[in-house]
Design an enzyme around this catalytic site. Structure first.
Site, PDB file in Angstrom:
ATOM      1  N   MET A   1      48.075  16.625  97.572  1.00  0.00           N
ATOM      2  CA  MET A   1      48.895  17.035  98.701  1.00  0.00           C
ATOM      3  C   MET A   1      48.174  16.735 100.001  1.00  0.00           C
ATOM      4  SD  MET A   1      49.701  20.889  99.768  1.00  0.00           S
ATOM      5  CE  MET A   1      47.992  21.029 100.215  1.00  0.00           C
ATOM      6  N   CYS A   2      48.778  16.025 100.775  1.00  0.00           N
ATOM      7  CA  CYS A   2      48.369  15.947 102.191  1.00  0.00           C
ATOM      8  C   CYS A   2      49.538  16.512 102.987  1.00  0.00           C
ATOM      9  CB  CYS A   2      48.131  14.505 102.644  1.00  0.00           C
ATOM     10  SG  CYS A   2      46.899  13.594 101.679  1.00  0.00           S
ATOM     11  N   ARG A   3      49.386  16.611 104.245  1.00  0.00           N
ATOM     12  CA  ARG A   3      50.493  16.969 105.130  1.00  0.00           C
ATOM     13  C   ARG A   3      50.535  15.918 106.222  1.00  0.00           C
ATOM     14  NH1 ARG A   3      53.519  20.477 102.377  1.00  0.00           N
ATOM     15  NH2 ARG A   3      52.969  18.672 101.123  1.00  0.00           N
ATOM     16  N   VAL A  90      46.758  15.258 107.683  1.00  0.00           N
ATOM     17  CA  VAL A  90      45.550  15.910 107.167  1.00  0.00           C
ATOM     18  C   VAL A  90      45.509  15.608 105.675  1.00  0.00           C
ATOM     19  CG1 VAL A  90      45.335  17.696 108.912  1.00  0.00           C
ATOM     20  CG2 VAL A  90      46.815  18.123 106.949  1.00  0.00           C
ATOM     21  N   ASN A 117      51.781  10.669 101.484  1.00  0.00           N
ATOM     22  CA  ASN A 117      51.496  11.986 100.913  1.00  0.00           C
ATOM     23  C   ASN A 117      51.893  11.922  99.437  1.00  0.00           C
ATOM     24  OD1 ASN A 117      53.422  15.066 101.135  1.00  0.00           O
ATOM     25  ND2 ASN A 117      51.451  14.723 100.193  1.00  0.00           N
TER      26      ASN A 117
END
Ligand code: GLN
Length: 262
Positions: A1-3, A90, A117
């Site tokens: 998971m990224c955002r 991020v 993502n």
């Protein structure tokens, strides 16, 4: 998971977009709310890209391999730079992938700013055949040995052939999902005029404001009205004044890439 998030509209500071909202990307880095499929925090680096919309030109970016909250220089920098075209992310590195700033989105070329993502299932063997589509020099200069950097090379190749951002993302998502089912492919691209995004496996929201649009993994200011969820397996295409969403399975999202090659 990224955002990740992308913005188009009247110039705003990078700080407004990335640091200051009640559920800003900074907040999402340590307190994300919509984790799907692993990961708890996004501490493996970050990146902010922007285009000088006054003069146009190439995207610029600032990336670090440290948690966004621990960069003491970012607040001043972000408060000093304004842009009408931003893409930021991020990162939570997929297991086995390196933690280095070159693996952090945005990946850029010219005005294009790209982020991924998710994860390519069975990386790298599952999609190795797609390397045949790339020039040797593109493979030799891959930004990082990660699935996201490879996806960017595939997208960039299609953009270079003249495909629209939306078609390039849809085409790559389609090919990768066929070869590597179960992949998570939230792709996001901003070229200063259009934002394109896919949803496959992760959350995505958008908000059309007054002459602006924000597309974000999670609403950055959830108390503001107008945030809409993007359904799973969608292709979003947005400008500052309008947004359209269609199914990734819609044949209209597919292009002549394969046909052109045969
Ligand atoms: N697989 C990508 C990476 O490692 C993206 C990770 C993510 O979305 N968590 O950089």
């Amino acid at each position: 998971m990224c955002r990740h998030l992308a913005y188009l509209g009247p110039p705003v500071t990078l700080a407004e977009m990335v640091l200051l909202g009640p559920h800003s990307l900074l907040h999402q880095s340590w307190a994300p709310r919509e984790m799907r499929g692993g990961g708890t925090i996004n501490a493996d680096g970050f990146g902010v890209g922007w285009i000088d919309t006054e003069t146009g030109g190439a995207a610029r970016r600032y990336r670090r391999e440290i948690p966004i909250w621990s960069d003491a220089s970012l607040p001043d920098l972000a408060a000093s730079v304004s842009s009408g075209a931003i893409l930021a992310a991020v990162r939570s590195a997929t297991v086995g992938m390196p933690v280095t700033h070159t693996a952090c989105a945005p990946f850029v070329e010219g005005p294009w700013m790209f982020s991924h993502n998710g994860v390519v299932a069975g990386w790298p063997a599952s999609v190795a055949v797609l390397a045949d589509d790339l020039l040797a020099v593109d493979l030799m200069t891959l930004c990082a040995p990660t699935d996201s950097a490879f996806l960017w090379a595939l997208v960039r190749q299609r953009l270079g052939e003249g495909q629209s951002a939306a078609r390039a993302l849809a085409g790559v998502a389609d090919e990768v999902l066929a070869l590597a089912p179960g992949s998570r492919l939230n792709l996001l691209l901003n070229d200063g005029v259009t934002i394109a995004a896919t949803t496959a496996g992760h959350a995505l929201w958008y908000r059309q404001g007054d002459r602006s649009v924000t597309v974000s993994s999670e609403p950055i200011d959830p108390d503001q009205e107008g945030w809409q969820p993007v359904p799973e397996l969608s292709l979003l295409e947005a400008t500052a004044s309008q947004c359209s969403i269609q199914s990734l399975d819609n044949p209209a999202t597919k292009d002549g890439h394969e046909r052109a090659k045969s």
